[in-house]
Design a protein around this motif. Structure first.
Motif, PDB file in Angstrom:
ATOM      1  N   ALA A   1     -37.844  57.947 -47.456  1.00 14.90           N
ATOM      2  CA  ALA A   1     -38.303  58.126 -46.079  1.00 14.90           C
ATOM      3  C   ALA A   1     -39.355  59.230 -45.961  1.00 14.90           C
ATOM      4  O   ALA A   1     -40.099  59.267 -44.985  1.00 14.90           O
ATOM      5  CB  ALA A   1     -37.118  58.419 -45.153  1.00 14.90           C
ATOM      6  N   ARG A   2     -39.440  60.087 -46.978  1.00 17.98           N
ATOM      7  CA  ARG A   2     -40.487  61.124 -46.958  1.00 17.98           C
ATOM      8  C   ARG A   2     -41.878  60.522 -46.879  1.00 17.98           C
ATOM      9  O   ARG A   2     -42.792  61.115 -46.321  1.00 17.98           O
ATOM     10  CB  ARG A   2     -40.393  62.009 -48.206  1.00 17.98           C
ATOM     11  CG  ARG A   2     -39.137  62.850 -48.275  1.00 17.98           C
ATOM     12  CD  ARG A   2     -39.108  63.640 -49.550  1.00 17.98           C
ATOM     13  NE  ARG A   2     -39.066  62.679 -50.674  1.00 17.98           N
ATOM     14  CZ  ARG A   2     -38.744  62.971 -51.900  1.00 17.98           C
ATOM     15  NH1 ARG A   2     -38.464  64.202 -52.221  1.00 17.98           N
ATOM     16  NH2 ARG A   2     -38.707  62.057 -52.842  1.00 17.98           N
ATOM     17  N   GLY A   3     -42.055  59.327 -47.452  1.00 19.62           N
ATOM     18  CA  GLY A   3     -43.356  58.669 -47.446  1.00 19.62           C
ATOM     19  C   GLY A   3     -43.552  57.715 -46.283  1.00 19.62           C
ATOM     20  O   GLY A   3     -44.570  57.027 -46.213  1.00 19.62           O
ATOM     21  N   PHE A   4     -42.594  57.656 -45.372  1.00 19.94           N
ATOM     22  CA  PHE A   4     -42.697  56.734 -44.237  1.00 19.94           C
ATOM     23  C   PHE A   4     -43.505  57.364 -43.112  1.00 19.94           C
ATOM     24  O   PHE A   4     -43.298  58.519 -42.769  1.00 19.94           O
ATOM     25  CB  PHE A   4     -41.297  56.349 -43.734  1.00 19.94           C
ATOM     26  CG  PHE A   4     -41.337  55.457 -42.547  1.00 19.94           C
ATOM     27  CD1 PHE A   4     -41.761  54.148 -42.672  1.00 19.94           C
ATOM     28  CD2 PHE A   4     -40.989  55.930 -41.302  1.00 19.94           C
ATOM     29  CE1 PHE A   4     -41.830  53.320 -41.561  1.00 19.94           C
ATOM     30  CE2 PHE A   4     -41.049  55.112 -40.189  1.00 19.94           C
ATOM     31  CZ  PHE A   4     -41.473  53.803 -40.318  1.00 19.94           C
ATOM     32  N   ARG A   5     -44.407  56.587 -42.533  1.00 19.75           N
ATOM     33  CA  ARG A   5     -45.279  57.075 -41.459  1.00 19.75           C
ATOM     34  C   ARG A   5     -45.139  56.205 -40.218  1.00 19.75           C
ATOM     35  O   ARG A   5     -45.979  55.385 -39.917  1.00 19.75           O
ATOM     36  CB  ARG A   5     -46.750  57.058 -41.919  1.00 19.75           C
ATOM     37  CG  ARG A   5     -47.032  57.872 -43.153  1.00 19.75           C
ATOM     38  CD  ARG A   5     -46.912  59.362 -42.879  1.00 19.75           C
ATOM     39  NE  ARG A   5     -47.056  60.122 -44.109  1.00 19.75           N
ATOM     40  CZ  ARG A   5     -46.059  60.740 -44.719  1.00 19.75           C
ATOM     41  NH1 ARG A   5     -44.853  60.681 -44.253  1.00 19.75           N
ATOM     42  NH2 ARG A   5     -46.286  61.424 -45.827  1.00 19.75           N
ATOM     43  N   GLY A   6     -44.054  56.350 -39.516  1.00 19.62           N
ATOM     44  CA  GLY A   6     -43.816  55.581 -38.300  1.00 19.62           C
ATOM     45  C   GLY A   6     -42.666  56.213 -37.549  1.00 19.62           C
ATOM     46  O   GLY A   6     -42.217  57.309 -37.885  1.00 19.62           O
ATOM     47  N   ALA A   7     -42.171  55.525 -36.533  1.00 22.12           N
ATOM     48  CA  ALA A   7     -41.009  56.011 -35.775  1.00 22.12           C
ATOM     49  C   ALA A   7     -39.781  55.919 -36.676  1.00 22.12           C
ATOM     50  O   ALA A   7     -39.506  54.869 -37.252  1.00 22.12           O
ATOM     51  CB  ALA A   7     -40.821  55.185 -34.512  1.00 22.12           C
ATOM     52  N   HIS A   8     -39.060  57.030 -36.802  1.00 23.54           N
ATOM     53  CA  HIS A   8     -37.911  57.095 -37.706  1.00 23.54           C
ATOM     54  C   HIS A   8     -36.668  57.483 -36.914  1.00 23.54           C
ATOM     55  O   HIS A   8     -36.654  58.498 -36.215  1.00 23.54           O
ATOM     56  CB  HIS A   8     -38.186  58.110 -38.816  1.00 23.54           C
ATOM     57  CG  HIS A   8     -37.169  58.101 -39.912  1.00 23.54           C
ATOM     58  ND1 HIS A   8     -37.193  59.013 -40.929  1.00 23.54           N
ATOM     59  CD2 HIS A   8     -36.100  57.300 -40.159  1.00 23.54           C
ATOM     60  CE1 HIS A   8     -36.188  58.779 -41.756  1.00 23.54           C
ATOM     61  NE2 HIS A   8     -35.515  57.743 -41.295  1.00 23.54           N
ATOM     62  N   TYR A   9     -35.631  56.658 -37.036  1.00 24.91           N
ATOM     63  CA  TYR A   9     -34.372  56.897 -36.335  1.00 24.91           C
ATOM     64  C   TYR A   9     -33.240  56.964 -37.349  1.00 24.91           C
ATOM     65  O   TYR A   9     -33.303  56.346 -38.412  1.00 24.91           O
ATOM     66  CB  TYR A   9     -34.087  55.776 -35.337  1.00 24.91           C
ATOM     67  CG  TYR A   9     -35.056  55.749 -34.191  1.00 24.91           C
ATOM     68  CD1 TYR A   9     -34.785  56.423 -33.010  1.00 24.91           C
ATOM     69  CD2 TYR A   9     -36.264  55.072 -34.299  1.00 24.91           C
ATOM     70  CE1 TYR A   9     -35.697  56.416 -31.959  1.00 24.91           C
ATOM     71  CE2 TYR A   9     -37.173  55.060 -33.255  1.00 24.91           C
ATOM     72  CZ  TYR A   9     -36.876  55.731 -32.094  1.00 24.91           C
ATOM     73  OH  TYR A   9     -37.782  55.724 -31.066  1.00 24.91           O
ATOM     74  N   LEU A  10     -32.207  57.698 -36.995  1.00 25.50           N
ATOM     75  CA  LEU A  10     -30.987  57.772 -37.789  1.00 25.50           C
ATOM     76  C   LEU A  10     -29.889  57.132 -36.964  1.00 25.50           C
ATOM     77  O   LEU A  10     -29.673  57.507 -35.812  1.00 25.50           O
ATOM     78  CB  LEU A  10     -30.645  59.229 -38.116  1.00 25.50           C
ATOM     79  CG  LEU A  10     -29.356  59.462 -38.905  1.00 25.50           C
ATOM     80  CD1 LEU A  10     -29.434  58.798 -40.274  1.00 25.50           C
ATOM     81  CD2 LEU A  10     -29.092  60.954 -39.053  1.00 25.50           C
TER      82      LEU A  10
END
Length: 186
Positions: free
Chosen positions: A145-154
């Motif tokens: 997820a460190r490389g993810f570039r968007g809306a991030h939810y847990l």
């Protein structure tokens, strides 16, 4: 209601099972849900039962992807529940074509736990993985997820303190009130 028409694409593993469960919940929340299940898991009773529940609800379960034009005309959001954290190696048929079609699609995509085609720790090492608009991490964000570039939810507040200590899960966000989902801001 935003995004009332949902297409959920499920793989044969646990991530696909999460997608089948999400389909049932979204149906009960009033969404028009369609599931694509290119490679059904017929070996595990849990998957057989989840499929039966969707049939009983009248949720369409398709064996293959709709045509590209139907994706944009018939769906408001696509949920990627194809591969999860146990994914390794190259994407094989029939999912290679599914991911290629999704990469060309203009409908917003939300990936469950890990974008399909990504390595759990290293991310999209091949450049052929999905590039979703949203990532919904379950339990805790995975290293990729460190490389993810968007809306991030847990999603999910079911990590016992002993697990947090054992795996040194530092920095997990707190869930306000009775919320089951929290946005991660990096």
């Amino acid at each position: 209601t935003s995004h009332p028409r949902v297409l959920i694409i499920c793989g044969p593993g646990n991530n696909g099972g999460d997608g089948l469960v999400a389909a049932r919940h979204l149906f009960h929340f009033g969404r028009a849900v369609t599931v694509v299940l290119p490679k059904p898991n017929t070996k595990r009773q849990l998957f057989i039962n989840l499929g039966a529940q969707l049939r009983d609800l009248g949720v369409p379960v398709l064996p293959s992807m709709p045509e590209a034009v139907a994706l944009t005309a018939d769906y408001d959001v696509i949920v990627d529940a194809i591969f999860g954290f146990s994914f390794a190696g190259d994407v094989r048929p029939p999912f290679d074509d599914v991911i290629a079609q999704l990469r060309e699609c203009s409908v917003p995509i939300a990936s469950v736990d890990i974008p399909s085609g990504w390595h759990v720790e290293d991310g999209d090492t091949t450049g052929a993985g999905l590039r979703p608009d949203m990532l919904i991490s379950l339990t805790a964000p995975k290293l990729c997820a460190r490389g993810f570039r968007g809306a991030h939810y847990l999603g999910g507040r079911f990590v016992p303190p002993t697990i947090v200590e054992r795996y040194k899960l530092e920095g997990l966000p707190t869930f306000p009130g009775a919320e089951q989902v929290v946005r991660i801001v990096s």
